[in-house]
Scaffold this motif. Structure first.
Motif, PDB file in Angstrom:
ATOM      1  N   LYS A  10       0.767  -1.308  -0.115  1.00  0.00           N
ATOM      2  CA  LYS A  10       0.069   0.099   0.213  1.00  0.00           C
ATOM      3  C   LYS A  10       0.919   1.256   0.054  1.00  0.00           C
ATOM      4  O   LYS A  10       1.870   1.249   0.666  1.00  0.00           O
ATOM      5  CB  LYS A  10      -0.768   0.237   1.079  1.00  0.00           C
ATOM      6  N   SER A 159      -7.704  -0.738 -10.595  1.00  0.00           N
ATOM      7  CA  SER A 159      -7.485  -0.653  -9.060  1.00  0.00           C
ATOM      8  C   SER A 159      -6.244  -1.878  -8.895  1.00  0.00           C
ATOM      9  O   SER A 159      -6.100  -2.456  -9.842  1.00  0.00           O
ATOM     10  CB  SER A 159      -8.721  -1.153  -8.172  1.00  0.00           C
ATOM     11  N   GLU A 161      -6.589  -4.361  -7.032  1.00  0.00           N
ATOM     12  CA  GLU A 161      -7.497  -5.588  -6.865  1.00  0.00           C
ATOM     13  C   GLU A 161      -7.520  -6.062  -8.255  1.00  0.00           C
ATOM     14  O   GLU A 161      -7.342  -7.517  -8.417  1.00  0.00           O
ATOM     15  CB  GLU A 161      -8.730  -5.410  -6.273  1.00  0.00           C
ATOM     16  N   HIS A 162      -7.833  -5.344  -9.344  1.00  0.00           N
ATOM     17  CA  HIS A 162      -7.906  -5.748 -10.707  1.00  0.00           C
ATOM     18  C   HIS A 162      -6.302  -6.432 -11.130  1.00  0.00           C
ATOM     19  O   HIS A 162      -6.328  -7.339 -11.768  1.00  0.00           O
ATOM     20  CB  HIS A 162      -8.025  -4.853 -11.644  1.00  0.00           C
ATOM     21  N   ILE A 164      -4.106  -7.433  -9.140  1.00  0.00           N
ATOM     22  CA  ILE A 164      -3.972  -8.799  -8.432  1.00  0.00           C
ATOM     23  C   ILE A 164      -4.443 -10.173  -9.019  1.00  0.00           C
ATOM     24  O   ILE A 164      -4.072 -11.173  -9.065  1.00  0.00           O
ATOM     25  CB  ILE A 164      -4.355  -8.758  -6.976  1.00  0.00           C
ATOM     26  N   GLU A 165      -5.961  -9.793  -9.604  1.00  0.00           N
ATOM     27  CA  GLU A 165      -6.684 -10.818 -10.126  1.00  0.00           C
ATOM     28  C   GLU A 165      -5.937 -11.369 -11.187  1.00  0.00           C
ATOM     29  O   GLU A 165      -5.995 -12.496 -11.609  1.00  0.00           O
ATOM     30  CB  GLU A 165      -8.011 -10.210 -10.773  1.00  0.00           C
ATOM     31  N   TYR A 168      -1.109 -12.015 -10.319  1.00  0.00           N
ATOM     32  CA  TYR A 168      -0.352 -12.023  -9.009  1.00  0.00           C
ATOM     33  C   TYR A 168       0.398 -13.488  -9.426  1.00  0.00           C
ATOM     34  O   TYR A 168      -0.094 -14.293 -10.039  1.00  0.00           O
ATOM     35  CB  TYR A 168      -1.370 -12.293  -7.888  1.00  0.00           C
ATOM     36  N   ASP A 176      -0.001  -0.602  -4.669  1.00  0.00           N
ATOM     37  CA  ASP A 176      -1.495  -0.268  -4.499  1.00  0.00           C
ATOM     38  C   ASP A 176      -1.698   1.238  -3.965  1.00  0.00           C
ATOM     39  O   ASP A 176      -1.364   1.547  -2.764  1.00  0.00           O
ATOM     40  CB  ASP A 176      -1.912  -1.042  -3.267  1.00  0.00           C
ATOM     41  N   THR A 179      -7.712   3.792  -6.517  1.00  0.00           N
ATOM     42  CA  THR A 179      -8.184   3.861  -7.808  1.00  0.00           C
ATOM     43  C   THR A 179      -7.498   4.875  -8.711  1.00  0.00           C
ATOM     44  O   THR A 179      -6.964   5.670  -8.174  1.00  0.00           O
ATOM     45  CB  THR A 179      -9.609   3.651  -7.531  1.00  0.00           C
ATOM     46  N   ASN A 310     -14.127  -1.392 -14.751  1.00  0.00           N
ATOM     47  CA  ASN A 310     -14.485  -1.929 -13.232  1.00  0.00           C
ATOM     48  C   ASN A 310     -15.832  -2.578 -13.380  1.00  0.00           C
ATOM     49  O   ASN A 310     -16.261  -3.512 -13.106  1.00  0.00           O
ATOM     50  CB  ASN A 310     -14.642  -0.904 -12.167  1.00  0.00           C
TER      51      ASN A 310
END
Length: 352
Positions: A10, A159, A161-162, A164-165, A168, A176, A179, A310
Motif C-alpha cells: 500500500k 485498481s 485488486e484488478h 492482483i486478479e 499475482y 497499491d 483507484t 470496473n
C-alpha cells in the motif's frame, strides 16, 4: 515461467513513501516487473532500455509482440535521448498537456530497443500525471515501458485488486495507490506524419487538441476493423478490454436505446440467459430485469470513463452470459468511451 512471490505494498498516492518507491525502483533496475498506478490505469512497468526485461512484460501479460509499448518519462529532458527530434508542435503539446494522459509518437533513436516499438521506427512516449508513477521513474533513472497491468485482452485495471486478479504470481511487485482517476488509457497522437493523427482516443480529446493543432484528425483505422493493420500504437489491433460474456452496444436516442435493451433482455431471459445491463445513472431505474449496473452519468461522461472497466469486470464476477450496454454520444471523452466499448464488444454495435 515459475510462480513469483509477488510483493503487494500500500503506497500513499499523494505523498508516496520514499522507501517503497526505492524498493520498486530497485526491481526495475534489476530487470523485474512492477505494477503501479497512473492517472489513467495501472501500468505494468519494466526498464524500457532493457530488452530482456521488456520481454517479460509480453510473457506476463500474454501480449502479442507486434503490439508496441509506451515509454514513460518523468521530465521533458528525458525525452531527448529517446527520439531523433522534437518538433515545435511536440514541444507545445508537452508543455500544455504533460504530465497528463497524452502519448506522443516520435521517430525513435537507436537507444530504444526494437521490442518496444514492435520493429517500427516510431516510439510512443508520455509523462504520467501521478506522484507514484513520476517518483518511480525518477528513482529508477530509466524510462519505464508500461502497458496496462492486466492479462492481454481483458478489461484494463483501474485498481490494485484488478492487477492482483490478473498478474499475482507473475510479477515482482504491485504498488497499491488506490483507484485511478481518468480510468481510460491515454490518448495517442502521431506527430510523425504530415497531418497529426489520433491513433487512440483518451482523456485528452480531439476537441482539446484542435485548439492547438486545428488540422488534427481521428485515425480511420479506429472506425474500421482491420486484422492486417500494423499497429503503430497500443489499442489499435486485437479485441481489447473484453468481458468473458458476449457484449452488444446499443447506440441512438437514449429512449430508443432503453426500449431496445429492455426488449432484447426480455427475450434472452426467457431463453434462460443471465443478462447484464450496463445502464447509466439517468436510465438505471427504467430496467426491471437482469443484472443492472450503472456505469456513471450521461451528464458527466468522465464518470463513465472512470467506471467502465470496473463495471465490465463486475459483470464477469456475476457470471453473466450476455452484456447489453448503452452507448454514449461520440464527442469529447465520449469518443474514447465508445472506442473502448467497440473494442470490448468486438465491434457488435446495434443502431436503434
Amino acid at each position: 515461467m515459475g510462480k513469483i512471490n509477488t510483493r503487494i505494498v500500500k503506497i500513499n498516492g499523494i505523498n508516496p513513501e520514499k522507501e517503497l518507491i526505492e524498493e520498486g525502483a530497485k526491481f526495475i533496475r534489476a530487470g523485474k516487473l512492477v505494477a503501479f498506478p497512473t492517472e489513467t490505469v495501472y501500468g505494468l512497468g519494466a526498464n524500457g532500455l532493457d530488452e530482456a526485461a521488456v520481454e517479460e512484460i509480453f510473457i506476463a501479460k500474454g501480449r502479442p509482440q507486434d503490439n508496441p509499448l509506451i515509454l514513460h518519462v518523468s521530465s521533458l529532458e528525458e525525452v531527448k535521448p529517446l527520439v531523433k527530434e522534437i518538433s515545435k508542435e511536440a514541444e507545445i503539446l508537452m508543455k500544455e498537456f504533460w504530465p497528463g494522459p497524452l502519448t506522443l509518437l516520435f521517430k525513435k533513436s537507436t537507444l530504444v530497443p526494437m521490442i518496444i516499438t514492435a520493429g517500427l521506427d516510431t516510439v510512443a512516449i508520455r509523462m504520467p500525471n501521478h506522484p507514484i508513477a513520476i517518483e518511480l521513474i525518477k528513482s529508477s533513472g530509466v524510462p519505464i515501458a508500461a502497458p496496462s497491468a492486466n492479462t492481454s485482452g481483458k478489461p484494463s485495471p483501474t485498481s490494485a485488486e484488478h492487477v492482483i486478479e490478473d498478474l499475482y504470481g507473475k510479477i515482482h511487485m504491485i504498488m497499491d495507490g488506490g483507484t485511478t482517476g481518468v480510468g481510460l488509457e491515454s490518448t495517442v497522437l502521431d506527430l510523425t506524419v504530415e497531418t497529426p493523427i489520433i491513433l487512440r482516443p483518451g482523456g485528452i480529446t480531439l476537441e482539446d487538441l484542435k485548439e492547438i493543432l486545428p488540422d488534427v484528425e481521428l485515425d480511420a483505422a479506429m472506425i474500421k476493423d482491420d486484422n492486417k493493420l500494423v499497429p503503430k500504437s497500443p489499442g489499435q489491433k486485437y479485441r481489447h478490454y473484453a468481458p468473458k460474456a458476449d457484449m452488444f452496444v446499443f447506440v441512438g436516442q437514449v429512449e430508443d436505446i432503453v426500449k431496445a435493451i429492455k426488449e432484447r433482455a426480455g427475450q434472452l431471459i426467457e431463453e434462460g440467459k443471465t443478462v447484464g445491463i450496463m445502464a447509466t445513472d439517468e436510465t438505471e431505474h427504467e430496467y426491471e430485469r437482469g443484472v443492472i449496473m450503472s456505469v456513471g452519468s450521461r451528464k458527466n461522461l468522465g464518470t463513465i470513463g472512470q467506471n467502465l472497466f470496473n463495471v465490465i469486470r463486475r459483470f464477469d464476477e456475476r457470471k453473466v452470459d450476455i452484456i447489453l450496454a448503452e452507448g454514449v454520444e461520440s464527442f469529447h471523452i465520449g469518443t474514447a468511451i465508445m472506442n473502448r466499448l467497440k473494442k470490448a464488444s468486438g465491434g457488435k454495435i446495434i443502431k436503434v
